[in-house]
Scaffold this motif. Structure first.
Motif, PDB file in Angstrom:
ATOM      1  N   LEU A 304       0.844  -1.190   0.000  1.00 19.70           N
ATOM      2  CA  LEU A 304       0.000   0.000   0.000  1.00 19.70           C
ATOM      3  C   LEU A 304       0.878   1.237   0.000  1.00 19.70           C
ATOM      4  O   LEU A 304       1.870   1.307   0.728  1.00 19.70           O
ATOM      5  N   SER A 305       0.512   2.220  -0.799  1.00 16.22           N
ATOM      6  CA  SER A 305       1.233   3.495  -0.832  1.00 16.22           C
ATOM      7  C   SER A 305       0.236   4.634  -0.946  1.00 16.22           C
ATOM      8  O   SER A 305      -0.852   4.469  -1.515  1.00 16.22           O
ATOM      9  N   THR A 306       0.616   5.773  -0.417  1.00 14.17           N
ATOM     10  CA  THR A 306      -0.151   6.985  -0.661  1.00 14.17           C
ATOM     11  C   THR A 306       0.114   7.421  -2.094  1.00 14.17           C
ATOM     12  O   THR A 306       1.243   7.319  -2.583  1.00 14.17           O
ATOM     13  N   GLY A 307      -0.915   7.885  -2.791  1.00 15.31           N
ATOM     14  CA  GLY A 307      -0.748   8.344  -4.161  1.00 15.31           C
ATOM     15  C   GLY A 307       0.444   9.267  -4.283  1.00 15.31           C
ATOM     16  O   GLY A 307       0.535  10.264  -3.555  1.00 15.31           O
ATOM     17  N   PRO A 308       1.404   8.976  -5.175  1.00 10.35           N
ATOM     18  CA  PRO A 308       2.672   9.707  -5.186  1.00 10.35           C
ATOM     19  C   PRO A 308       2.636  11.080  -5.854  1.00 10.35           C
ATOM     20  O   PRO A 308       3.573  11.858  -5.679  1.00 10.35           O
ATOM     21  N   VAL A 309       1.581  11.395  -6.609  1.00  8.14           N
ATOM     22  CA  VAL A 309       1.557  12.665  -7.328  1.00  8.14           C
ATOM     23  C   VAL A 309       1.020  13.773  -6.421  1.00  8.14           C
ATOM     24  O   VAL A 309      -0.176  13.820  -6.122  1.00  8.14           O
ATOM     25  N   VAL A 310       1.908  14.623  -5.950  1.00 12.77           N
ATOM     26  CA  VAL A 310       1.526  15.805  -5.170  1.00 12.77           C
ATOM     27  C   VAL A 310       1.415  16.952  -6.174  1.00 12.77           C
ATOM     28  O   VAL A 310       2.429  17.466  -6.652  1.00 12.77           O
ATOM     29  N   ASP A 311       0.183  17.342  -6.495  1.00 13.12           N
ATOM     30  CA  ASP A 311      -0.032  18.184  -7.675  1.00 13.12           C
ATOM     31  C   ASP A 311       0.702  19.529  -7.637  1.00 13.12           C
ATOM     32  O   ASP A 311       1.264  19.972  -8.638  1.00 13.12           O
ATOM     33  N   SER A 395      -7.636   2.376 -21.616  1.00  7.83           N
ATOM     34  CA  SER A 395      -7.037   1.399 -22.525  1.00  7.83           C
ATOM     35  C   SER A 395      -6.002   1.995 -23.468  1.00  7.83           C
ATOM     36  O   SER A 395      -5.141   1.269 -23.984  1.00  7.83           O
ATOM     37  N   GLU A 396      -6.042   3.301 -23.693  1.00  8.03           N
ATOM     38  CA  GLU A 396      -5.080   3.931 -24.602  1.00  8.03           C
ATOM     39  C   GLU A 396      -3.726   4.191 -23.945  1.00  8.03           C
ATOM     40  O   GLU A 396      -2.774   4.596 -24.616  1.00  8.03           O
ATOM     41  N   TYR A 397      -3.647   3.974 -22.628  1.00  3.51           N
ATOM     42  CA  TYR A 397      -2.463   4.422 -21.888  1.00  3.51           C
ATOM     43  C   TYR A 397      -1.741   3.253 -21.230  1.00  3.51           C
ATOM     44  O   TYR A 397      -2.351   2.285 -20.781  1.00  3.51           O
ATOM     45  N   THR A 398      -0.432   3.397 -21.133  1.00  5.87           N
ATOM     46  CA  THR A 398       0.375   2.356 -20.467  1.00  5.87           C
ATOM     47  C   THR A 398       0.702   2.724 -19.024  1.00  5.87           C
ATOM     48  O   THR A 398       1.104   1.857 -18.242  1.00  5.87           O
ATOM     49  N   MET A 399       0.560   4.001 -18.671  1.00  2.26           N
ATOM     50  CA  MET A 399       0.899   4.462 -17.318  1.00  2.26           C
ATOM     51  C   MET A 399      -0.263   5.264 -16.730  1.00  2.26           C
ATOM     52  O   MET A 399      -1.083   5.831 -17.471  1.00  2.26           O
ATOM     53  N   LEU A 400      -0.308   5.328 -15.392  1.00  3.32           N
ATOM     54  CA  LEU A 400      -1.330   6.091 -14.672  1.00  3.32           C
ATOM     55  C   LEU A 400      -0.668   6.903 -13.562  1.00  3.32           C
ATOM     56  O   LEU A 400       0.332   6.478 -12.977  1.00  3.32           O
ATOM     57  N   GLY A 401      -1.275   8.054 -13.262  1.00  2.00           N
ATOM     58  CA  GLY A 401      -0.850   8.850 -12.114  1.00  2.00           C
ATOM     59  C   GLY A 401      -1.923   8.809 -11.035  1.00  2.00           C
ATOM     60  O   GLY A 401      -3.116   8.957 -11.335  1.00  2.00           O
ATOM     61  N   PHE A 402      -1.524   8.560  -9.786  1.00  2.00           N
ATOM     62  CA  PHE A 402      -2.456   8.570  -8.653  1.00  2.00           C
ATOM     63  C   PHE A 402      -2.137   9.772  -7.780  1.00  2.00           C
ATOM     64  O   PHE A 402      -1.023   9.902  -7.263  1.00  2.00           O
ATOM     65  N   GLU A 403      -3.123  10.645  -7.605  1.00  3.00           N
ATOM     66  CA  GLU A 403      -2.933  11.864  -6.823  1.00  3.00           C
ATOM     67  C   GLU A 403      -2.846  11.536  -5.344  1.00  3.00           C
ATOM     68  O   GLU A 403      -3.323  10.493  -4.877  1.00  3.00           O
ATOM     69  N   ASN A 404      -2.237  12.421  -4.586  1.00  2.00           N
ATOM     70  CA  ASN A 404      -1.861  12.178  -3.198  1.00  2.00           C
ATOM     71  C   ASN A 404      -3.028  11.945  -2.248  1.00  2.00           C
ATOM     72  O   ASN A 404      -2.832  11.440  -1.145  1.00  2.00           O
ATOM     73  N   HIS A 405      -4.247  12.270  -2.644  1.00  2.00           N
ATOM     74  CA  HIS A 405      -5.401  12.065  -1.761  1.00  2.00           C
ATOM     75  C   HIS A 405      -6.017  10.675  -1.919  1.00  2.00           C
ATOM     76  O   HIS A 405      -7.136  10.432  -1.478  1.00  2.00           O
ATOM     77  N   LEU A 406      -5.271   9.759  -2.536  1.00  2.00           N
ATOM     78  CA  LEU A 406      -5.684   8.367  -2.666  1.00  2.00           C
ATOM     79  C   LEU A 406      -4.650   7.463  -2.003  1.00  2.00           C
ATOM     80  O   LEU A 406      -3.452   7.746  -2.024  1.00  2.00           O
ATOM     81  N   ASN A 407      -5.111   6.361  -1.397  1.00  2.82           N
ATOM     82  CA  ASN A 407      -4.244   5.274  -0.973  1.00  2.82           C
ATOM     83  C   ASN A 407      -4.362   4.165  -2.017  1.00  2.82           C
ATOM     84  O   ASN A 407      -5.476   3.813  -2.420  1.00  2.82           O
ATOM     85  N   VAL A 408      -3.234   3.611  -2.447  1.00  3.06           N
ATOM     86  CA  VAL A 408      -3.225   2.672  -3.569  1.00  3.06           C
ATOM     87  C   VAL A 408      -2.693   1.311  -3.127  1.00  3.06           C
ATOM     88  O   VAL A 408      -1.547   1.198  -2.667  1.00  3.06           O
ATOM     89  N   PHE A 409      -3.528   0.261  -3.259  1.00  7.40           N
ATOM     90  CA  PHE A 409      -3.072  -1.114  -3.045  1.00  7.40           C
ATOM     91  C   PHE A 409      -2.457  -1.620  -4.342  1.00  7.40           C
ATOM     92  O   PHE A 409      -3.071  -1.519  -5.415  1.00  7.40           O
TER      93      PHE A 409
END
Length: 488
Positions: A304-311, A395-409
């Motif tokens: 688990l990580s906190t979303g790494p993108v701090v906008d 589906s068009e993308y190979t990468m995603l960004g998760f913003e810091n207000h999300l916890n990601v499993f």
């Protein structure tokens, strides 16, 4: 003499109306209503010591001390006299404080219009012989490089907010057997930042009682405070026994209830984080009772990580809408009712982030993820809100960004098997998990540390929950809870 508290309260109401929110925020200053003050004063055990030495380290206009002295004058204590030490940094209030406290007979008063943290740490945090402390400390974050933080560190106190600093200092200045009653935010009960503070108080004091307000907005409604508060009763060097947990809907205390909880149900003996669980029932939660829910994240092979993108730190790479060279940036607002809506037209935030050498370390490969919102929105009744990230939505993308207000499993920063991610989403959205989380969390937010401390069903059972979810056309709260009941 009971009118003195009422006099102080009328002054409080006048000041609350004409003091700006900015001024209150600058000092972390929120004055105590008379009903709360009387209740707090009532929580001290009877005492027949000859001289009471009372500390009020954030005295304001003296409401709390007046409540304490009013109880004494009404024969609530057996003291012959009281020696009051009061601190109030706001010079606009010290005249009121002096007037209110000096109206009592057989009371010696010392008022300091100065910084309590500075004065207490200058003395090296020595026992000042205080037999009683009544306290509504200021609520404000402490900058990591501030003079306050350095002064506190010099006496062995590591904490991130003025309120916990005041509690720790007052506890350090109390005499053995001294009694403290304080009203403070519940946020210290869990989370990594307050771990040193929890260690500090648990090593020096016994917790005898905690009071919860079921309505978060009522205790300090005149000051528009929404922080969830508790009243805590501590004894310096006391013997720890069961803890009385009391509750009331609001500050009228008209529906006051009490129950006794064994201390090992308040601070679990095997919990290295020493979370403080403010439980209102002696019964264990469905999560604790279930033999099927006993696995750690390591046991089931997830991270688990906190979303790494701090906008605000990556502003130059953010884009309002998808464009060539950019990938989806997922905010909590993109996730509602188990579905993803992306991009959002006219979104106040950003829908995308440029993928390049400078941003790649903040991005995850497209895949299945379970994400939990760190903050629930006003319209959501739950604190725990989980969603599934489905790669087909991007589906068009190979990468995603998760913003810091999300916890990601995730699985070492890669996606999870679809059924496992779906099963985690189902489990975390159960009513049982939400109720369990509320028992120990004083936050309105869900931190990664909180999720890491929780127990989970086995990997096999999470797959079963996920496979069930994938077969459903429409998932409801009722169906999630029914499926979980079948599991446990």
């Amino acid at each position: 003499m009971l009118q003195q508290l009422d006099t102080a309260d009328s002054v409080r109401l006048k000041l609350a109306r004409r003091t700006t929110q900015k001024h209150k925020a600058e000092l972390g200053q929120f004055m105590t209503p008379s009903s709360v003050a009387r209740f707090m004063a009532s929580l001290f055990p009877p005492s027949n010591i000859k001289t009471c030495r009372l500390l009020d380290a954030g005295a304001g206009i003296g409401t709390l001390t007046c409540a304490f002295l009013d109880r004494w004058k009404a024969n609530g204590f057996g003291f012959n006299d009281v020696d009051v030490t009061a601190f109030e940094i706001d010079k606009k209030l010290t005249n009121y404080l002096s007037q209110h406290l000096n109206s009592y007979d057989h009371v010696t008063t010392r008022i300091f219009s100065d910084d309590y943290i500075k004065l207490a740490t200058d003395k090296g945090l020595q026992d000042q012989g205080y037999t009683h402390v009544i306290l509504n400390p200021p609520y404000k974050k402490i900058n990591s490089k501030s003079a306050h933080r350095l002064a506190l560190s010099s006496v062995g106190i590591e904490t991130v907010n003025l309120y916990s600093a005041f509690i720790a200092l007052a506890l350090g200045e109390m005499a053995p057997g001294g009694q403290m009653v304080a009203i403070i935010p519940r946020s210290f009960c869990n989370g990594p930042y307050y771990r040193p503070f929890r260690d500090f108080i648990l090593e020096r004091a016994a917790i005898h009682q905690m009071h919860l307000f079921e309505s978060r907005s009522k205790a300090f409604s005149d000051d528009q405070v929404l922080q969830e508060n508790i009243i805590i009763c501590l004894e310096r060097d006391g013997k720890q026994g069961p803890v009385t947990i009391s509750t009331s809907t609001d500050d009228s205390f008209s529906d006051l209830t009490n129950c006794e909880i064994p201390f090992e149900r308040i601070v679990f003996p095997d919990d290295p984080e020493r979370f403080i669980h403010v439980q209102t029932t002696t019964e264990k939660s469905a999560i604790e009772l279930s033999s099927a829910v006993r696995y750690s994240m390591a046991d089931i092979g997830i991270k688990l990580s906190t979303g790494p993108v701090v906008d605000f730190r990556l502003k130059e790479y953010l884009r309002d809408r998808p464009e060539e060279g950019a990938v989806p940036l997922i905010y909590p607002a993109h996730l509602k009712a188990y579905k993803t809506t992306w991009p959002i037209p006219n979104f106040k935030k950003s829908n995308a982030i440029v993928a390049n050498n400078d941003t790649e370390k903040w991005l995850y490969p497209n895949g299945f993820y379970c994400v939990v919102k760190r903050f629930s929105s006003k319209e959501e009744k739950r604190r725990m809100v989980a969603n599934l990230i489905n790669p087909t939505d991007f589906s068009e993308y190979t990468m995603l960004g998760f913003e810091n207000h999300l916890n990601v499993f995730h699985d070492n920063k890669n996606g999870l098997p679809e059924a496992l991610a779906s099963g985690l989403m189902v489990y975390l959205n159960t009513t049982a998990v939400d109720e369990h989380f509320r028992r120990f969390s004083g936050h309105t937010q869900v931190n990664a540390t909180d999720l890491k401390q929780m127990k989970y069903p086995s990997r096999e059972n999470l797959f079963k929950l996920g496979e069930w979810a994938l077969e459903q056309k429409n998932i409801t709260q009722e169906s999630i809870d029914a499926q979980f009941r079948d599991l446990i």
